[in-house]
Every structure is written in structure tokens, then in C-alpha cells.
Write a protein that holds these residues in place. Structure first.
Motif, PDB file in Angstrom:
ATOM      1  N   PRO A 196       0.922  -0.996   0.011  1.00  0.00           N
ATOM      2  CA  PRO A 196      -0.222  -0.103  -0.034  1.00  0.00           C
ATOM      3  C   PRO A 196       0.943   1.227   0.102  1.00  0.00           C
ATOM      4  O   PRO A 196       2.107   1.258   0.394  1.00  0.00           O
ATOM      5  N   GLU A 197       0.251   2.547  -0.381  1.00  0.00           N
ATOM      6  CA  GLU A 197       0.950   3.703  -0.576  1.00  0.00           C
ATOM      7  C   GLU A 197       1.426   4.077   0.677  1.00  0.00           C
ATOM      8  O   GLU A 197       2.425   4.919   0.858  1.00  0.00           O
ATOM      9  N   VAL A 198       0.829   3.656   1.862  1.00  0.00           N
ATOM     10  CA  VAL A 198       1.182   4.293   3.206  1.00  0.00           C
ATOM     11  C   VAL A 198       2.448   3.723   3.504  1.00  0.00           C
ATOM     12  O   VAL A 198       3.108   4.221   4.603  1.00  0.00           O
ATOM     13  N   ILE A 199       2.969   2.781   3.061  1.00  0.00           N
ATOM     14  CA  ILE A 199       4.069   1.811   3.376  1.00  0.00           C
ATOM     15  C   ILE A 199       5.306   2.484   2.784  1.00  0.00           C
ATOM     16  O   ILE A 199       5.258   2.608   1.542  1.00  0.00           O
ATOM     17  N   ARG A 200       6.105   3.226   3.446  1.00  0.00           N
ATOM     18  CA  ARG A 200       7.456   3.544   2.747  1.00  0.00           C
ATOM     19  C   ARG A 200       8.692   3.294   3.602  1.00  0.00           C
ATOM     20  O   ARG A 200       8.885   2.971   4.658  1.00  0.00           O
ATOM     21  N   ARG A 201       9.661   2.726   2.567  1.00  0.00           N
ATOM     22  CA  ARG A 201      11.036   2.166   3.065  1.00  0.00           C
ATOM     23  C   ARG A 201      10.631   1.047   4.099  1.00  0.00           C
ATOM     24  O   ARG A 201      11.152   1.210   5.539  1.00  0.00           O
ATOM     25  N   ALA A 202      10.063   0.096   3.922  1.00  0.00           N
ATOM     26  CA  ALA A 202       9.598  -0.877   4.804  1.00  0.00           C
ATOM     27  C   ALA A 202      10.574  -1.978   5.296  1.00  0.00           C
ATOM     28  O   ALA A 202      11.582  -2.349   4.351  1.00  0.00           O
ATOM     29  N   ALA A 203      10.405  -2.487   6.317  1.00  0.00           N
ATOM     30  CA  ALA A 203      11.296  -3.736   6.688  1.00  0.00           C
ATOM     31  C   ALA A 203      10.332  -4.682   6.787  1.00  0.00           C
ATOM     32  O   ALA A 203       9.258  -4.733   7.381  1.00  0.00           O
ATOM     33  N   CYS A 204      10.590  -5.910   6.294  1.00  0.00           N
ATOM     34  CA  CYS A 204       9.806  -7.165   6.390  1.00  0.00           C
ATOM     35  C   CYS A 204      10.163  -8.336   6.968  1.00  0.00           C
ATOM     36  O   CYS A 204      11.285  -8.457   7.742  1.00  0.00           O
ATOM     37  N   VAL A 205       9.102  -9.015   7.505  1.00  0.00           N
ATOM     38  CA  VAL A 205       9.400 -10.578   8.196  1.00  0.00           C
ATOM     39  C   VAL A 205       8.127 -11.167   7.923  1.00  0.00           C
ATOM     40  O   VAL A 205       6.971 -10.684   7.532  1.00  0.00           O
ATOM     41  N   THR A 206       8.437 -12.468   7.820  1.00  0.00           N
ATOM     42  CA  THR A 206       7.244 -13.637   7.706  1.00  0.00           C
ATOM     43  C   THR A 206       6.898 -14.229   9.065  1.00  0.00           C
ATOM     44  O   THR A 206       7.787 -14.536   9.886  1.00  0.00           O
ATOM     45  N   VAL A 207       5.411 -14.224   9.304  1.00  0.00           N
ATOM     46  CA  VAL A 207       5.023 -14.840  10.515  1.00  0.00           C
ATOM     47  C   VAL A 207       4.010 -15.967  10.261  1.00  0.00           C
ATOM     48  O   VAL A 207       3.285 -15.773   9.458  1.00  0.00           O
TER      49      VAL A 207
END
Length: 428
Positions: free
Chosen positions: A415-426
Motif C-alpha cells: 500500500p502507498e502508506v508503506i514507505r521504506r519498509a522492513a519485512c518479516v514472515t510470521v
């Protein structure tokens, strides 16, 4: 009402049944000497409450509740909250096939409200569901999330920042501050091995010597401890874990304290196209391995017994796979193979802070997330057209696709609200 009691005002019958019925008076002697009719049994069952059930039966009931309702259940009472946070709850959900791999992408914008996108992952990326929501981080400064790493243990996401460590419990939708790392650091490697978090490398900046200490975090005891010293100092490295081995990959190779404190020492820093292997069980370092092709390692993850590494060569990308299976996993431990590079648009391959990459594993697949700090800045630097460019590009690599030769496909954009995201799987 005390914290141990339950508030049923705004909950459904399931939650209300947590409260005992004050009008129901149980008489063991009467029920023993008189037979119970069907009508009486129905009436007795209707007045039975969940609070009267032992923990194992209550746990059996709670594990059947849809994931979307779990945050509300955790607010009913402290007993329910503890059960939702137990290892038994996770095991029963997994046994019943109710857990789904979900990718969480946390924004690191300067907004006072922080957001996360969650991708519910199914067999085909075309069927993935994406949702964005605000998170209960209002009492924490967004600066905490700059250069933070994410790690997941069960349904809990740990946000590892330079001077703070937070944990976000997905099922209870709560955030708490926990013990910080022994050594403040940023741009470090992290991975989870046997339910514990390991970090290595990183530092305050390239002019400050990177931290050599390897730390271990025990979520049960909320305690960090130093378990080893890395064979080399790295800044900007990434981490992965397979078969009990913590891989510390890439980054800048930093000189010692004396050299790094000088301008010449800082300029002498070079890309470390290699990875160090730390065996968690034996507390020993295995032989380091070079990453083929050189270049700058920009992302890595472990999936299906392999370590996948994405490297940048100016405006080109290469994708490599390292066989990390030990002990009868095919006999190919230590072998590298080049796999198909991700189909990233040419103007989005600049790795200079404008474009960032992240890789996470989803079972056997690799999910690559690409985020852009500023599209205008990217176009100015690349001198190319912005046609078709999107922030939050999500690509999925399936090693079994294309007849076993590996295949990339596109997932839904963040989504556009996410900027320079860090990710993880749960699993949740």
C-alpha cells in the motif's frame, strides 16, 4: 473491577460466557441422587460458562476462533491473554491447519502514526490478500524504526533498533518494550535459531568500528548475552539461518579501531562479498565462504534449506543460492549456484539509499520487496522515464517453477502508506 476479572460489556456470547452465572447454584447432592432429564441437561449446559472449564478445554475452544477475533479475546481477562501467548496455543493452531504464512511490512516513515501491511500468502501470489493498518506504537518515536531489523518468534515480531527493542504480539495486538541489545548498533545482521534471536555486525556508523560481539536474545527470559566474537567486523550486513547456523553476509568490511578513526581508514572500507558461518550449538565459527560474482550484497534470506543472496553490480543485479543443508540434506553443502535474477525495472536497480531491497522466506519460496525513498529522486538520478514505476514492488521466486528451473512472479504491491519498509514472515 480488578485486572484479573473479565469485562463482558462489549463482547459476544463467547466472551460473555467467561463470566460465571450468579443465579446458578450448583448442588452436587441433588444432581447425584436424581436423574437428569433432557430438558434439565440442556438448561444446565446453557448456564455453563467458559470460566469453569479447565485450561486444556478452554485452550481447545480458543484455538478454533478466527484470527481476526483473537485481539478481542486477549482483552477479556488475564487468563485468556496468557493462554493465547502460550506455546500450546500455537501448536494446536498449527495442528488444526489454522496458521497461514503472513508477510508483515513495517513502515519507517516520519509520521507520528506507524503502519504495517500484512500479506496473507496463499499458493498463488495472485490470490494473496493485502491489508494496511495503523499499529499501536503511538507512545514510541518513529525514529526508533530507522535501520531496525525484524525477527519473528512464533506470533511475536521483534523490532530490533539501535537503542531500543520492541515486541509486537500479533494475536493480542499489543506492543511492549523489552531489554535492548548489549551493544547499540544499526545496519547489522539478525536471524532466529531455535526460538532465539542472534545479531552480529553493525555499529553506529562506518567511522565508528563495527561491533565484533555476537549477541543472543532469549525471549523467555527477556535477556541478551554475548556468545562469541565475529571473525571480522561488518557494517550494513544481513543475516539468515539454516540448520542451526547463523549466516552473517555482506556489508562493508571495517578495519580496526585505529584505522577506522582516520579518514584513510574509512575510505579503505570495501564491500565484503563473503559470509561468516556461526554454529549456534557448538559455539564455533565454520569456514567463511565467498559470495560468487563479487558486488554488494543487498538482501538475503533462507528458504528450503538454502541461503539466497541478492547482489548489486552498479545497475545490475545477480541472484545466488547457497546449499546450506547439513547432515544428509543432499550432500551438496557449501555449493553455490546462480539462479534467475529478479525482473526489476532498469531504473530501480540503483542501490544508493534511494532504492532498498528486502528478502524473506515463505516456506520454499523467496519474497523480494523493493521500496523507494522518493520516485522523483530516483528518476533524477537515473535519468529515465518513470513509466510503470511503483513503490512497494513485490516479487516472488519459486524454485519449483518453470519445471524446476525457478520462476519469478509478481505479487500485489505494498500500500502507498508503506514507505521504506522492513519485512518479516510470521505464522498467524
Amino acid at each position: 473491577m480488578s485486572p484479573e476479572s473479565c469485562n463482558s460489556r462489549h463482547f459476544s456470547w463467547l466472551v460473555k460466557s467467561c463470566l460465571p452465572n450468579p443465579t446458578h447454584h450448583h448442588s452436587p447432592s441433588k444432581s447425584f441422587h436424581h436423574p437428569i432429564s433432557a430438558a434439565s441437561f440442556t438448561a444446565a449446559a446453557a448456564t455453563t460458562t467458559l470460566s469453569s472449564l479447565p485450561d486444556d478445554l478452554l485452550l481447545d475452544c480458543l484455538t478454533r476462533v478466527p484470527s481476526a477475533s483473537l485481539p478481542a479475546l486477549s482483552a477479556v481477562c488475564r487468563r485468556w491473554s496468557h493462554l493465547l501467548d502460550s506455546a500450546s496455543f500455537l501448536s494446536l493452531r498449527r495442528l488444526r491447519g489454522l496458521l497461514r504464512p503472513t508477510l508483515f511490512a513495517f513502515s519507517s516513515s516520519d509520521s507520528p502514526t506507524l503502519f504495517a501491511a500484512s500479506l496473507l500468502l496463499h499458493r498463488s501470489p495472485a490470490d494473496w490478500n493485502v491489508e494496511a493498518s495503523s499499529l499501536p506504537f503511538h507512545s514510541f518515536s518513529p525514529e526508533i524504526f530507522a535501520h531496525a531489523r525484524l525477527a519473528a518468534v512464533g506470533p511475536t515480531i521483534y523490532i530490533l533498533a539501535r537503542a531500543h527493542t520492541l515486541c509486537y504480539h500479533i494475536w493480542t495486538d499489543t506492543v511492549s518494550s523489552i531489554s535492548p541489545m548489549v551493544f547499540p548498533r544499526k545496519k547489522f545482521a539478525s536471524a532466529v535459531v531455535s526460538g532465539k534471536i542472534y545479531v552480529a555486525g553493525g555499529g553506529v556508523s562506518t567511522r565508528t568500528p563495527a561491533v565484533a560481539a555476537v549477541e543472543e536474545y532469549d525471549p523467555v527470559n527477556d535477556a541478551w548475552r554475548v556468545v562469541s566474537q565475529a571473525p571480522r567486523r561488518r557494517y550494513g550486513c544481513v543475516g539468515a539461518a539454516v540448520d542451526g547456523v547463523f549466516y552473517v553476509i555482506g556489508g562493508l568490511k571495517i578495519a580496526g579501531a585505529e584505522a577506522a578513526s582516520t579518514r584513510a581508514g574509512a575510505e579503505a572500507c570495501a564491500y565484503a562479498s563473503s559470509m561468516d558461518l556461526y554454529d549456534v550449538e557448538t559455539r564455533a565459527w565454520l569456514r567463511s565462504r565467498a559470495v560468487p560474482g563479487g558486488g554488494c550484497v543487498v538482501a538475503a534470506c533462507a528458504a528450503g534449506g538454502f541461503v539466497y543472496v541478492l547482489a548489486s553490480h552498479a545497475v545490475e543485479l545477480s541472484f545466488w543460492r547457497f546449499d546450506a543443508r547439513r547432515g544428509g540434506g543432499g550432500g551438496g553443502f557449501g555449493e553455490w549456484s546462480r539462479v534467475k535474477s529478479p525482473p526489476v525495472p532498469q531504473q530501480m536497480r540503483l542501490v544508493d539509499g534511494t532504492v532498498r531491497f528486502g528478502c524473506v522466506a515463505v516456506e520454499e519460496k523467496v519474497v523480494m520487496v523493493q521500496v523507494i525513498g522518493s520516485i522523483d529522486d530516483l528518476l533524477r538520478r537515473s535519468g529515465r522515464s518513470g513509466r510503470g514505476l511503483r513503490e512497494g514492488l513485490v516479487l516472488v521466486y519459486d524454485p519449483a517453477g518453470n519445471g524446476g528451473g525457478g520462476e519469478w512472479s509478481r505479487g500485489p504491491d505494498l500500500p502507498e502508506v508503506i514507505r521504506r519498509a522492513a519485512c518479516v514472515t510470521v505464522e498467524c
